[in-house]
Design a protein around this motif. Structure first.
Motif, PDB file in Angstrom:
ATOM      1  N   GLY A   1      36.819  -2.240   9.528  1.00 22.63           N
ATOM      2  CA  GLY A   1      36.800  -0.782   9.579  1.00 22.63           C
ATOM      3  C   GLY A   1      36.321  -0.119   8.306  1.00 22.63           C
ATOM      4  O   GLY A   1      36.026   1.082   8.300  1.00 22.63           O
ATOM      5  N   GLN A   2      36.222  -0.869   7.254  1.00 24.49           N
ATOM      6  CA  GLN A   2      35.813  -0.317   5.966  1.00 24.49           C
ATOM      7  C   GLN A   2      34.293  -0.181   5.862  1.00 24.49           C
ATOM      8  O   GLN A   2      33.545  -0.632   6.722  1.00 24.49           O
ATOM      9  CB  GLN A   2      36.336  -1.190   4.814  1.00 24.49           C
ATOM     10  N   ARG A   3      33.877   0.442   4.748  1.00 21.94           N
ATOM     11  CA  ARG A   3      32.454   0.637   4.472  1.00 21.94           C
ATOM     12  C   ARG A   3      32.155   0.052   3.097  1.00 21.94           C
ATOM     13  O   ARG A   3      32.954   0.220   2.175  1.00 21.94           O
ATOM     14  CB  ARG A   3      32.139   2.130   4.493  1.00 21.94           C
ATOM     15  N   VAL A   4      31.003  -0.609   2.997  1.00 22.35           N
ATOM     16  CA  VAL A   4      30.608  -1.172   1.709  1.00 22.35           C
ATOM     17  C   VAL A   4      29.145  -0.863   1.445  1.00 22.35           C
ATOM     18  O   VAL A   4      28.375  -0.575   2.363  1.00 22.35           O
ATOM     19  CB  VAL A   4      30.822  -2.708   1.658  1.00 22.35           C
ATOM     20  N   THR A   5      28.785  -0.939   0.177  1.00 24.59           N
ATOM     21  CA  THR A   5      27.395  -0.739  -0.228  1.00 24.59           C
ATOM     22  C   THR A   5      26.945  -1.911  -1.061  1.00 24.59           C
ATOM     23  O   THR A   5      27.601  -2.286  -2.035  1.00 24.59           O
ATOM     24  CB  THR A   5      27.247   0.561  -1.043  1.00 24.59           C
ATOM     25  N   LEU A   6      25.829  -2.491  -0.659  1.00 28.06           N
ATOM     26  CA  LEU A   6      25.221  -3.595  -1.393  1.00 28.06           C
ATOM     27  C   LEU A   6      23.993  -3.053  -2.118  1.00 28.06           C
ATOM     28  O   LEU A   6      23.233  -2.272  -1.550  1.00 28.06           O
ATOM     29  CB  LEU A   6      24.807  -4.726  -0.441  1.00 28.06           C
ATOM     30  N   ARG A   7      23.801  -3.544  -3.332  1.00 24.73           N
ATOM     31  CA  ARG A   7      22.728  -3.005  -4.157  1.00 24.73           C
ATOM     32  C   ARG A   7      21.723  -4.078  -4.524  1.00 24.73           C
ATOM     33  O   ARG A   7      22.105  -5.225  -4.744  1.00 24.73           O
ATOM     34  CB  ARG A   7      23.315  -2.380  -5.411  1.00 24.73           C
ATOM     35  N   CYS A   8      20.466  -3.670  -4.619  1.00 24.36           N
ATOM     36  CA  CYS A   8      19.397  -4.623  -4.925  1.00 24.36           C
ATOM     37  C   CYS A   8      18.382  -3.958  -5.860  1.00 24.36           C
ATOM     38  O   CYS A   8      17.960  -2.825  -5.614  1.00 24.36           O
ATOM     39  CB  CYS A   8      18.706  -5.040  -3.631  1.00 24.36           C
ATOM     40  N   SER A   9      17.978  -4.705  -6.878  1.00 19.26           N
ATOM     41  CA  SER A   9      16.876  -4.266  -7.724  1.00 19.26           C
ATOM     42  C   SER A   9      15.741  -5.260  -7.593  1.00 19.26           C
ATOM     43  O   SER A   9      15.942  -6.458  -7.825  1.00 19.26           O
ATOM     44  CB  SER A   9      17.320  -4.172  -9.191  1.00 19.26           C
ATOM     45  N   PRO A  10      14.558  -4.807  -7.201  1.00 19.28           N
ATOM     46  CA  PRO A  10      13.443  -5.731  -6.987  1.00 19.28           C
ATOM     47  C   PRO A  10      12.864  -6.236  -8.299  1.00 19.28           C
ATOM     48  O   PRO A  10      13.212  -5.766  -9.371  1.00 19.28           O
ATOM     49  CB  PRO A  10      12.421  -4.868  -6.236  1.00 19.28           C
ATOM     50  N   ARG A  11      11.973  -7.206  -8.174  1.00 19.34           N
ATOM     51  CA  ARG A  11      11.234  -7.689  -9.343  1.00 19.34           C
ATOM     52  C   ARG A  11      10.425  -6.531  -9.912  1.00 19.34           C
ATOM     53  O   ARG A  11       9.965  -5.661  -9.168  1.00 19.34           O
ATOM     54  CB  ARG A  11      10.275  -8.811  -8.953  1.00 19.34           C
ATOM     55  N   SER A  12      10.190  -6.593 -11.192  1.00 19.30           N
ATOM     56  CA  SER A  12       9.393  -5.556 -11.830  1.00 19.30           C
ATOM     57  C   SER A  12       8.008  -5.500 -11.184  1.00 19.30           C
ATOM     58  O   SER A  12       7.322  -6.520 -11.049  1.00 19.30           O
ATOM     59  CB  SER A  12       9.257  -5.888 -13.320  1.00 19.30           C
ATOM     60  N   GLY A  13       7.608  -4.301 -10.761  1.00 19.48           N
ATOM     61  CA  GLY A  13       6.296  -4.126 -10.157  1.00 19.48           C
ATOM     62  C   GLY A  13       6.251  -4.260  -8.645  1.00 19.48           C
ATOM     63  O   GLY A  13       5.272  -3.853  -8.016  1.00 19.48           O
ATOM     64  N   ASP A  14       7.292  -4.845  -8.058  1.00 28.02           N
ATOM     65  CA  ASP A  14       7.298  -4.992  -6.593  1.00 28.02           C
ATOM     66  C   ASP A  14       7.705  -3.686  -5.934  1.00 28.02           C
ATOM     67  O   ASP A  14       8.686  -3.059  -6.340  1.00 28.02           O
ATOM     68  CB  ASP A  14       8.259  -6.097  -6.172  1.00 28.02           C
ATOM     69  N   LEU A  15       6.966  -3.302  -4.896  1.00 29.81           N
ATOM     70  CA  LEU A  15       7.250  -2.051  -4.210  1.00 29.81           C
ATOM     71  C   LEU A  15       8.014  -2.241  -2.908  1.00 29.81           C
ATOM     72  O   LEU A  15       8.601  -1.304  -2.390  1.00 29.81           O
ATOM     73  CB  LEU A  15       5.939  -1.314  -3.910  1.00 29.81           C
ATOM     74  N   SER A  16       7.967  -3.444  -2.380  1.00 29.63           N
ATOM     75  CA  SER A  16       8.652  -3.720  -1.107  1.00 29.63           C
ATOM     76  C   SER A  16      10.005  -4.368  -1.340  1.00 29.63           C
ATOM     77  O   SER A  16      10.135  -5.274  -2.175  1.00 29.63           O
ATOM     78  CB  SER A  16       7.823  -4.669  -0.245  1.00 29.63           C
TER      79      SER A  16
END
Lengths: 113, 114
Positions: B16-31
């Motif tokens: 029932g809870q909510r979570v947020t996962l975070r991601c930082s891409p490689r430098s220069g990657d747009l996708s």
């Protein structure tokens, strides 16, 4: 629609044996890209190789080699003289120019010392 | 090290809870791509963003949503969590928005829903 089939779900070999992981793909695109990724027990997926559909030349990188055959829609991966560190799940993947990448279900390779 | 970072590494939460996962891409990657990997489902593509815009959608549940921010980092929001949402969630990045680019994966976030 794209499809990747890795028929071997699990393979066990004794160290120093050669092993080939099969990958068969389906696509209607004339330009497409094939990939192999390795997922060791630590969990992180590691990119191994990318091959485009116009380049059927086989590739060798150390103990790893890849055999791309358009006639049989296959992109097989061979590890020569396997080592325990090769134990992992290996994923084959297919991408089109205008399509997202589709992953196979993976082949779990266990190399027994 | 792929250059892709994900936080947190582990997350344990209740149904029932909510979570947020975070991601930082490689430098220069747009996708940025999000995948879910569970034992019985393999590696399932969820969604892709390219330079802030949604580019492709896979088997993403309505309870899940994602976005990519101007600095290119991305967040995956999972709400009304169920036991079946327990899985390893991967983020990957690539230099382009098409299927011809290799993807570089982060270490993953292991989500356990109890």
């Amino acid at each position: 629609a794209q499809k990747v089939t890795q028929a071997q779900t699990e393979i066990s070999v004794v160290e120093k044996e050669d092993v080939t992981l099969d990958c068969v793909y389906e696509t209607r695109d004339t330009t497409y890209y094939l990939f192999w990724y390795k997922q060791p027990p630590s969990g992180e997926l590691v990119f191994l190789i990318r091959r485009n559909s116009f380049d059927e030349q086989n590739e060798i990188s150390g103990r790893y080699s890849w055999n791309f055959q358009k006639s049989t829609s296959s992109f097989n991966f061979t590890i020569t003289a396997s080592q325990v560190v090769d134990s992992a799940v290996y994923f084959c993947a297919l991408g089109g120019v205008y399509q997202k990448v589709t992953f196979g279900i993976g082949t779990k390779l266990q190399v027994i010392p | 090290d792929s250059g892709v970072t994900q936080t947190p590494k582990h997350l344990i939460t209740a149904t029932g809870q909510r979570v947020t996962l975070r991601c930082s891409p490689r430098s220069g990657d747009l996708s940025v791509y999000w995948y879910q990997q569970s034992l019985d489902q393999g590696l399932q593509f969820l969604i892709q963003y390219y330079n802030g815009e949604e580019r492709a959608k896979g088997n993403i549940l309505e309870r899940f949503s994602a976005q990519q921010f101007p600095d290119l980092h991305s967040e995956l929001n999972l709400s009304s969590l169920e036991l079946g949402d327990s899985a390893l969630y991967f983020c990957a990045s690539s230099g382009g928005d098409r299927g011809g680019y290799e993807q570089y994966f982060g270490p993953g976030t292991r989500l356990t829903v109890t």
